[in-house]
Structure formats: C-alpha cells, structure tokens
Design an enzyme around this catalytic site. Structure first.
Site, short mmCIF file in Angstrom:
data_model
loop_
_atom_site.label_atom_id
_atom_site.label_comp_id
_atom_site.label_asym_id
_atom_site.label_seq_id
_atom_site.Cartn_x
_atom_site.Cartn_y
_atom_site.Cartn_z
N ARG A 105 13.86 -9.17 -8.84
CA ARG A 105 14.39 -8.22 -7.85
C ARG A 105 14.11 -6.79 -8.29
NH1 ARG A 105 20.95 -8.90 -8.96
NH2 ARG A 105 20.78 -8.71 -11.22
N ASN A 143 21.45 -2.49 -4.04
CA ASN A 143 22.27 -3.10 -5.09
C ASN A 143 21.89 -2.50 -6.44
OD1 ASN A 143 24.19 -5.51 -5.69
ND2 ASN A 143 22.59 -5.68 -7.25
N GLU A 144 22.85 -1.90 -7.09
CA GLU A 144 22.68 -1.39 -8.46
C GLU A 144 21.38 -0.61 -8.66
OE1 GLU A 144 23.21 -4.66 -11.17
OE2 GLU A 144 25.36 -4.46 -11.13
N GLU A 315 31.93 -5.73 -8.46
CA GLU A 315 31.68 -7.02 -9.12
C GLU A 315 32.49 -7.05 -10.41
OE1 GLU A 315 27.50 -7.65 -9.74
OE2 GLU A 315 26.98 -7.05 -7.71
N TRP A 323 23.47 -13.06 -19.05
CA TRP A 323 22.39 -12.12 -19.39
C TRP A 323 22.52 -11.39 -20.72
CZ3 TRP A 323 25.09 -7.61 -19.61
CH2 TRP A 323 26.18 -7.47 -18.74
N GLN A 364 22.27 -19.50 -13.09
CA GLN A 364 23.01 -20.77 -13.18
C GLN A 364 24.10 -20.75 -14.24
OE1 GLN A 364 20.43 -24.28 -13.34
NE2 GLN A 364 18.84 -22.99 -12.48
N MET A 365 23.88 -19.94 -15.29
CA MET A 365 24.85 -19.91 -16.39
C MET A 365 25.92 -18.82 -16.17
SD MET A 365 23.69 -22.32 -18.19
CE MET A 365 24.70 -22.21 -19.67
C1 GAL Z 1 24.90 -7.58 -11.41
C2 GAL Z 1 24.21 -7.78 -10.07
C3 GAL Z 1 24.53 -9.14 -9.47
C4 GAL Z 1 24.41 -10.21 -10.52
C5 GAL Z 1 25.31 -9.88 -11.66
C6 GAL Z 1 25.31 -10.92 -12.76
O1 GAL Z 1 24.22 -6.67 -12.20
O2 GAL Z 1 24.57 -6.78 -9.15
O3 GAL Z 1 23.67 -9.39 -8.40
O4 GAL Z 1 23.09 -10.33 -10.92
O5 GAL Z 1 24.90 -8.67 -12.24
O6 GAL Z 1 26.17 -10.54 -13.80
#
Ligand code: GAL
Length: 634
Positions: A105, A143-144, A315, A323, A364-365
């Site tokens: 993305r 988004n971000e 979020e 990640w 997935q995680m």
């Molecule tokens: C944010 C993002 C989300 C998702 C999330 C995962 O940075 O806006 O779409 O990827 O992280 O932690």
C-alpha cells in the site's frame, strides 16, 4: 460530549452473510463508531470507470440500522493495480532512485498530478454518493500519510513540482543562490529547471537545499489532503479526520490539521516500544506487555494540539500486532488502561483496530476484537468494560494545562539534516523533556511554534528549536511563564545558515554559543549536584547566573529573569533538576512519581495509571498492575 468507542471494519473482507451479525455484536458491545472503506478501492472500482457501489451501500445501511455511526475513509492509500497501467510513473521513488513497487500500500507519489486527479475523481464520487447519508457521521482522508516512509519521493514529478515551489518562494535564482549560499562549492544555478533533488549527490547536499526539499515535501502532503477535504465539504457536513501515526514527523501535522475538524492517531503501544519509542533495552523489558508509559501520552497531547482540541484514537492496539521486531500480548487490563488514558487526555473516541483478525494476507498475526473464527479475543471484554464505565462517566472537560511544551516539525527536519553527532534527534530531545515533566506528575499541553503562549501557562519548555524567528523569540520573551530554551536554540536561520550575532541571540539574554561539540554517548560530562550532559554540549559566553554547571564550574544552564538557556543535552537526572527548579520558580506544584505511575488531569478529574507490572503506590492509593484510578477533582 461523551467519550465513545468504535472499531475498524472491512466488510469487503467478509462474507455478506455475517455483516448483520457483526453489526449487531458491535452495537451490543457498546461501540458507537465503525470505520470502513479506506482500503476498498479495488472493490469500489474494479476496472477503470466501472463502479460497484451496491456492496458498500448495503454495508453502510446494515451498520447504520444497527445504530452505529460510520466513519467513511477515502480509499486513496491503496490505488488498485490498474492505476499503475494508467500512470506508470505515479510510484514514489526512494533516495537511491528506485521506484517503489506494487503489492502492499501507499505506493504513490504525492506530487503526481495524474494520481491527484484520480484521487479527486474517486473522492468526489464517494462524497456525492454518501455525503448526505445519515449513517455517515465522519470522514477519514486516505490512511496514515507518511507511514512506511512515504512522505518523501525523489520522482520526476517531485522534482518538477519542487522547481515550481522554489520559483514561487525565491522568484529568482539569484535570490535562491544567495539564500542557500550556493557560492560554496560552485553550486550556483542560472535556471530553476537546473535544480535537482537532494539525493544521489557525491557527498552531503547543501543543508539549505535539503531543508527546502523537506518543507516542499511536507507542503505536498498538506495540499494532497486539502484537495480531498475541499471535495468532501461540498457534499457533507460531517467532520473530517485523518489518522496520523506515532513518531512520523516527515510532514508538518499542524499544517495538515488546520484543514481538518478532527486529528486522530493510531496507537500501538507495544509495537512502538519495540520499534520507535526510543526506549533502551531495560525499559523495553520492563514495559514489554504495557508499552512505554509516556509515548502514547506524548502523542495524545501532540494530536490534541494538531486537532485544535478535537482528537481521537482511530486505531487502538487490542492484542499482539504483526509488525514490530517482537510482538507480545498485552498484560490483562492494558487495553482498558490505554483507552482510559486517551480519554484522560481528552479523546472523544477510541476505535480498536480491528474488529476481526484476518485469516489472509499481510496482517494475519495482528489481533482484533474477534479471533478469525469470530470467537471473542481477550480485548473484547476490556472494551465492554470501558463501554459500561463511560456510560456514567462525566463529559469531556479539557484541562488548561499550566505547563506547555513546544513541538516544531521544522526543527525536527533541521536536526535530521544537521544532527552534529550520531543519534542526536530533536524528537528524542523533546520526548525526554516531556518524560521529565510526566515524572514530576505534570499534565502538559503541546503547542505549535506559531502559537501565542496562553496566559494560564506558567512553564514553557522549548528545547532544541533550531529555527526561532524574531516573532517566536518575542512571544517567549514577553510571556509571563518560566521559559526553557536550548540546546541549539536559534542555532540556524530559516535557510540553515549560522546567524550572526551568534546564537541564541535571544532578546535581553547575554548568552553566546561560542562553540558546539557532540560527544560519544558513553562519555557523559558530570554536572555538579547530579546529572550529566550527554551527546551534545555548547560552550557559552555569558554573564547570566549559572543554575547548572559542570563539576569544574563551567556553566551549562544560565538564567535571567524567567528565561533559562540550557547549553547541552541533559540526561534524565539533569532534566528532573531543571523541571523541579522551573516549577518552583513558577509556583507549579510537582509530585515526583514512581517509575511506571503516571497522572493526567482533565478540568474535573484526575486519573492515575500504573504501567508497571507490579502494584504501585500513588498519592491516591495503591494501583494494581495495569490499574486505572479516577478521582473527581475538588
Ligand atoms: C496501521 C494501519 C492499519 C494497520 C495497522 C496494523 O498503521 O493504519 O491499516 O495496518 O497499522 O497495526
């Protein structure tokens, strides 16, 4: 306004047959908001010009009928694959000159006019279709911005736009050459079209070139966002938000925020502790399942300023993420604590990312409120608990904090361009001051460098402001608060040149930085009375009173009246001393707190939080691990 909860939902990821059940479960859990749509372009427009609205119409209707308020995202962070066939040069280009690839993305360059036109087209279609839909209660642009290192692009589109930006700013190449000091190394230009981007140069580019490119890149984000906002406003009266990130500083969030009603950010406390909080390994171990005790709070305060008072967590991490280098599960109670902490800092809403964990693709995680099999994940019970608690909790009553901290994106870029020593970062410097204030039990308001200092403010910390124009110096000088400036206060002018008279050239303050040095991090210089200067130090000439000195008597912090100049990077102990000293002079009471315990006040309440894994004492009583204590203020 009441404090509310929500979640991030992707109807396009799930069988239509479960949408109603999902919506019912969200409402039953006490959620108010559901954010959708921000990655759905390939389902809205599977091939160019073929629009498939029916599924989105239906999803919005189902969510709205369940009593949920929808936040509709514009899908411009995920251009579909066909977009690349139409605009092969729309990809951002990295510093090494390589175009970034398709398959995740944010693969676009903010300067690409063709892509901007496509964004304007899809946003207009979306806004026209849903602008008057009563279920749409708010919007999110893209988004971000800037996430995954996507603000800065070295593309042809960026180069051309940068040349136009420079022509507009300087009017003539003679003015540009003079401002940048291009006589150094024969870098003079005769035409704006000769100016390239500051990458792939043989050795470092001119810092003046670099800072202008950073400012240009930031302006591109603001104008990209504004393009969308202006379209949405023609069709909808609902407020517009963007979801910013933790420690993404490549664009000026204050400038983007000026075009929006609401600032929001995406809070991943455990992920940030591991990969961007600046925490040392001992701290990472101590707070592995809780997150850094100050990192979230700092961003809450920063984005409250960016939103001019109105802000959300769009979020919120609900469990392990996917990640960071390590992705532990939170301690029981932390999801509730993080949520209440956001409310304590004035958030209107906290939305959990995401509703259901995805059984496919990149994340997935990454936990959700539900497991992939739709069984509730542990965070759900905590979300329910907060939903029940917020029912009888008081309305949002923001505090007017007595302590202000200035954050300047331009200074962050200046330090990155000219750090003077490995690892020296403006963000870390400001965060270190913020942590010292929090250790002293103080609630903080963050201010942009352009703000007037409000009369109720009694302490202003303005560390590391490399660019201080005369107006900013004047605002700080004439305010009634105790003010801290330095290190590197006014160290460069707007073009990254060293001003003469030498810095800080602060009115009515006799301080001259005669020489600056950077230090190995393992070679701190001890202060008389406790604490150290570490990483960076200035030798000053001054007749002002020294309030901190090295053991040999060399002045480090000097003071005149309400202005203190700090000629070095203080470690935690030094900053604690500075904060205590300033607070005493300002008449602001402090409450030194044990590690992991933090306090935040609203106008009517005081919240205590225990980020520690063990019970902890606070003046209001004993806090269990991950505990939250709320007192009414008397
Ligand atoms: C944010 C993002 C989300 C998702 C999330 C995962 O940075 O806006 O779409 O990827 O992280 O932690």
């Amino acid at each position: 306004m009441k404090r509310t909860l929500g979640t991030c939902y992707y109807p396009e990821h799930w069988d239509r047959a479960i949408w109603e059940e999902d919506a019912k479960r969200m409402a039953e859990a006490g959620l108010t908001w559901v954010r959708i749509g921000e990655f759905a372009w390939s389902r809205i427009e599977p091939t160019p010009g073929v629009l498939m609205w029916e599924w989105l119409d239906e999803a919005i209707e189902i969510l709205g009928k369940a009593g949920l308020k929808v936040v509709l995202g514009t899908p411009t962070a995920t251009p579909p694959r066909w977009m690349l066939d139409r605009h092969p040069d729309m990809l951002a280009v990295d510093k090494e000159g390589r175009p970034r690839g398709f398959g995740s993305r944010r693969h676009y360059c903010f300067s690409h006019e063709g892509y901007r036109t496509e964004c304007a087209r899809i946003v207009e279609l979306l806004a026209a279709r849903y602008g008057a839909n009563p279920a749409i209660a708010a919007w999110q642009t893209d988004n971000e911005y800037g996430c995954h290192d996507t603000t800065i692009s070295y593309s042809d589109a960026a180069r051309q736009a940068f040349q136009g930006w420079l022509a507009n700013r300087y009017q003539s190449t003679a003015a540009l050459n003079a401002a940048w000091g291009n006589v150094f190394w024969s870098m003079e230009y005769q035409d704006f079209e000769q100016v390239g981007l500051p990458n792939l140069t043989v050795t470092e580019p001119n810092p003046a070139h670099s800072i202008d490119f950073r400012r240009f890149s930031s302006d591109q984000v603001a104008s990209f966002n504004r393009l969308q906002v202006e379209i949405i406003r023609r069709y909808s009266e609902a407020p517009i938000a963007h979801n910013y990130m933790g420690r993404v500083t490549d664009f000026d969030h204050f400038k983007v925020g000026d075009d929006l009603e609401i600032a929001s950010w995406d809070s991943y406390p455990l992920g940030f502790l591991e990969d961007r909080g600046g925490a040392n390994p001992a701290r990472q171990r101590a707070f592995m399942r809780q997150g850094d005790p100050d990192f979230q709070a700092f961003h809450h305060d920063l984005y409250r300023a960016v939103g001019r008072g109105r802000w959300w967590v769009m979020e919120q991490q609900p469990g392990p993420v996917n990640w960071a280098p390590f992705n532990p599960a939170p301690l029981p109670g932390m999801v509730r604590l993080w949520t209440w902490e956001a409310f304590a800092h004035g958030a209107e809403a906290v939305c959990y990312f995401r509703w259901r964990q995805a059984p496919f693709a990149q994340e997935q995680m990454h936990a959700g409120l539900l497991r992939p099999d739709s069984v509730e994940a542990p965070a759900m019970a905590e979300a329910r608990e907060v939903a029940a608690e917020t029912k009888d909790a008081s309305e949002i009553a923001p505090l007017k904090a007595q302590v202000a901290l200035i954050f300047d994106y331009d200074a962050e870029w200046a330090w990155q361009i000219q750090p003077h020593g490995a690892g020296l970062s403006y963000f870390d410097l400001v965060l270190a001051h913020y942590c010292a204030l929090r250790r002293a039990g103080l609630s903080v308001d963050i201010l942009p460098p352009t703000a007037e200092i409000p009369d109720h403010v009694r302490m202003v910390l303005a560390p590391g402001l490399m660019h201080m124009d005369a107006a900013l110096k004047e605002r700080l000088n004439k305010c009634r608060a105790q003010v801290l400036i330095g290190p590197r206060g006014g160290a460069r002018d707007a073009n990254m040149a060293t001003p003469v008279p030498l810095p800080p050239a602060f009115p009515d303050l006799d301080v001259t930085v005669a020489r600056a040095e950077s230090l190995r991090p393992d070679m701190p210089m001890a202060l008389a009375g406790g604490g150290h200067v570490t990483g960076y130090r200035e030798e000053i000439e001054s007749t002002e009173e020294a309030v901190l000195s090295l053991k040999d008597g060399t002045p480090v912090a000097v003071q005149r009246g309400n202005i203190t100049y700090m000629a070095g990077w203080g470690d935690d102990a030094a900053l604690d001393r500075l904060v205590a000293m300033m607070a005493a002079e300002a008449g602001v009471p402090i409450t030194p707190l044990p590690d992991g315990v933090r306090v935040r006040e609203t106008a009517t309440e005081r919240f205590w939080f225990n980020y520690g894994a063990e019970p902890a004492e606070c003046p209001a009583g004993v806090l269990p691990p991950a505990g939250v204590l709320r007192e009414e203020k008397v």
